[in-house]
Scaffold this active site. Structure first.
Site, short mmCIF file in Angstrom:
data_model
loop_
_atom_site.label_atom_id
_atom_site.label_comp_id
_atom_site.label_asym_id
_atom_site.label_seq_id
_atom_site.Cartn_x
_atom_site.Cartn_y
_atom_site.Cartn_z
CB CYS A 2 36.22 -60.98 4.18
SG CYS A 2 35.49 -60.38 3.11
CE LYS A 607 29.77 -68.30 15.35
NZ LYS A 607 28.68 -69.61 15.08
#
Length: 612
Positions: A2, A607
């Site tokens: 997030c 990522k």
């Protein structure tokens, strides 16, 4: 995972927050939202899907405000829906949150007993209700947040605003990264400094347990209830170079940036064909004492660690173990004295690796065991860099594509440099061998550039994978981890089920999968394992399998029926894994493009994995 962006300013910051979210898209997400305070009202927009959807909604609604928070969500509790998207509100409070509140169900039960109604399935809404409830007993927002934080169990970062405090943004860091961007007449927060580079290059990096209050003109930071100062650091402007340029995707750009990234990484350590005298100089006393190495990492970084194990033991005779961080920290590992614990992470914020590091340090301290810790990382300001004894940076520059490319190969280069340094300090490697490997490291970028010239060949091969559902990658020695990495890349971005195996294990199970629909990718450098690998190739062909072989020019491997070969330049055996990473990256990239997937932001992935 997030992403958080927030700010307090004299101007309308709606566009700044949206731009910040766009710069965080690489982290992976499934929904996005923003909340602004204007005339004592919370103005909120949330959308499932891309930040572009949110930007369109904000443009249509014309919401504005000088105080606000925004968020990209990667679902952990509750499906990707608009109701589950952040920010979450309760009364006059709005909250964004990264991480996981482990005791949220218990807290939710208590709040429901008090009459609070939940509109989402998330753990975050608990925080909003708790702060709203605390405001009935506290005189200000900061004190309310301080009251709530001890009730929360887990790792998290928070951004909090309130309609009664139009010039105040509260933020909390507990196990999830958070940075403050320092401006003139405005201040910001984010999960990642890259999000704030359009508005500032001056940052304050919050430490574990910090609570901060930001206004337009001030920043107050509290640690354990005591007001403290954290240094302001100015970021090199070059870090902001994170655009795709002429490339269609960030991943392709980053594949092609690898020769330069390797050059930059080795330049910090080598002077000609010798190690620089000041390279890791402050770590020499610790290196002289180490008797074992333990590498802790996740995903692609774990594969880099697997290769380093071969190098540590074969080059300098130091025993090395490699473990997945999420397994290491929960198995109560024995902490061995005089061990160097190496954490490998692109971001330096990987939750499991960071937690394993902290647990190891805590165990060693409790038993008065002498260990050393070192991070190999791509972010100089990361938590791991700050919390380990030593660090070695991979100078890859920002890596935006979720599937790691240049971070991986620079990790390998950095690991080789580290091994040469430790071997030199412990006098377990000859100066002549250091010079030979150093010379080959300097030559490596040229070989990588030559390998990239085979892109068109690899594109043609990739067309044969488009309709496939499964794939095997095989390698031996240091190319077994490259087989694992190739399989990971293919499944990450093309969504084809792929598995990597040590080629010697073929007869112990995987051979049962081979048929005329199963592509098998072989990594065949010209080394002392080549003859055995050729036998494995014959076994595949005898079962009707189709071979896709990456081999060097002197391997003797040639094209024949159902055997496709890409010949790449011969390279020093120690450094071959760096070069052989390129063809498997390009293969995965082209297959994904042909299948029409989102290469830079594959589904369900992030990522930087900042939750466990």
């Amino acid at each position: 995972m997030c992403g958080i962006v927030g700010g307090v300013a004299e101007r309308n910051i709606a566009e700044i927050l949206i731009e910040g979210l766009k710069r965080l898209e690489y982290r992976g997400y499934d929904s996005a939202g923003v909340a602004l305070i204007n005339q004592q009202q919370i103005l909120r927009e949330r959308r499932v899907g891309k930040v572009a959807n949110l930007a369109e909604a904000v443009a249509q609604s014309k919401i504005s405000g000088s105080l606000g928070i925004a968020h990209t969500r990667w679902a952990t509790h509750g499906k990707p829906t608009e109701n589950n998207a952040h920010p979450h509100t309760s009364g006059s409070v709005a909250v964004v949150h990264n991480g996981i509140i482990e005791n949220y169900q218990e807290l939710k039960d208590d709040l429901e007993a008090l009459g609070y109604v939940f509109t989402s399935q998330t753990d975050t809404e608990v925080v909003a209700h708790l702060i709203n409830h605390a405001m009935t007993e506290q005189h200000n927002l900061l004190d309310a947040v301080r009251e709530v934080v001890p009730e929360l169990k887990g790792a998290y970062a928070l951004g909090i605003i309130h309609t009664d405090y139009p010039d105040e943004l509260i933020t909390v860091r507990e196990g999830s990264p958070l940075v403050i961007g320092v401006g003139i007449g405005e201040n910001f927060i984010s999960s990642d400094q890259l999000a704030l580079l359009p508005v500032t290059n001056r940052f304050v990096y919050l430490e574990e347990g910090d609570i901060a209050r930001l206004t337009r003109d001030s920043i107050e930071i509290y640690a354990h209830g005591v007001k403290i100062e954290r240094p302001v650091k100015e970021l090199d402007a070059s870090v902001s170079n994170a655009s795709k340029g002429e490339y269609k995707h960030y991943m392709l750009k980053e594949i092609y940036e690898q020769p330069e990234a390797i050059q930059q990484t080795i330049s910090q350590a080598l002077n000609g064909n010798a190690l620089r005298e000041d390279f890791l100089q402050f770590a020499e006393a610790d290196f002289n004492q180490i008797q074992n190495v333990q590498i802790i990492a996740c995903g692609t970084s774990y594969h880099a660690g697997m290769i380093a194990k071969y190098w540590f033991e074969q080059l300098i005779g130091v025993p090395c173990q490699v473990e997945i961080a999420s397994e290491f920290r929960y198995r109560s590992p024995v902490i061995v004295a005089n061990t160097l614990y190496i954490c490998i992470s692109q971001s330096g914020e990987t939750a499991d690796t960071l937690a394993a590091l902290r647990d190891t340090q805590k165990r060693a301290k409790a038993k008065d065991i002498q260990i050393s810790t070192l991070t190999i990382c791509n972010v100089a300001t990361s938590s791991m860099v700050r919390e380990t004894d030593h660090h070695l940076l991979t100078l890859a520059g920002p890596e935006i594509g979720v599937a790691s490319t240049k971070a991986f190969t620079t990790q390998l280069a950095a690991l080789m440099l580290l091994i040469l340094k430790i071997g030199q300090v412990k006098e377990q490697i000859a100066a002549e061998q250091i010079a030979e490997i150093a010379s080959q490291l300097w030559h490596c970028p040229k070989v990588m550039l030559d390998t990239l010239q085979h892109n068109a060949e690899i594109l043609r091969l990739s067309e044969l994978f488009v309709e496939k559902q499964h794939c095997l990658f095989l390698g031996r020695g240091t190319h077994y981890p490259i087989a694992l990495e190739g399989a990971l890349k293919l499944k990450e971005i093309s969504y084809i089920h792929a598995e990597g195996y040590a080629a010697g294990e073929l007869k112990h199970g995987p051979l049962a999968l081979v048929d005329n629909e199963m592509p098998v990718v072989i990594l065949a450098p010209h080394d002392d394992m080549l003859d055995k690998l050729k036998s494995n190739m014959e076994e595949v062909q005898a079962r009707g399998g189709e071979l896709f072989v990456f081999a060097d020019e002197n391997s003797g491997v040639r094209e024949k029926d159902r055997q496709h070969v890409v010949l790449i330049p011969e390279v020093n055996a120690w450094l071959a894994p760096i070069v052989y990473s390129i063809p498997v990256q390009l293969l995965s990239y082209h297959v994904a493009v042909l299948r029409g997937t989102d290469v830079d932001q594959p589904r369900n992935l992030a990522k930087s994995v900042t939750v466990e």
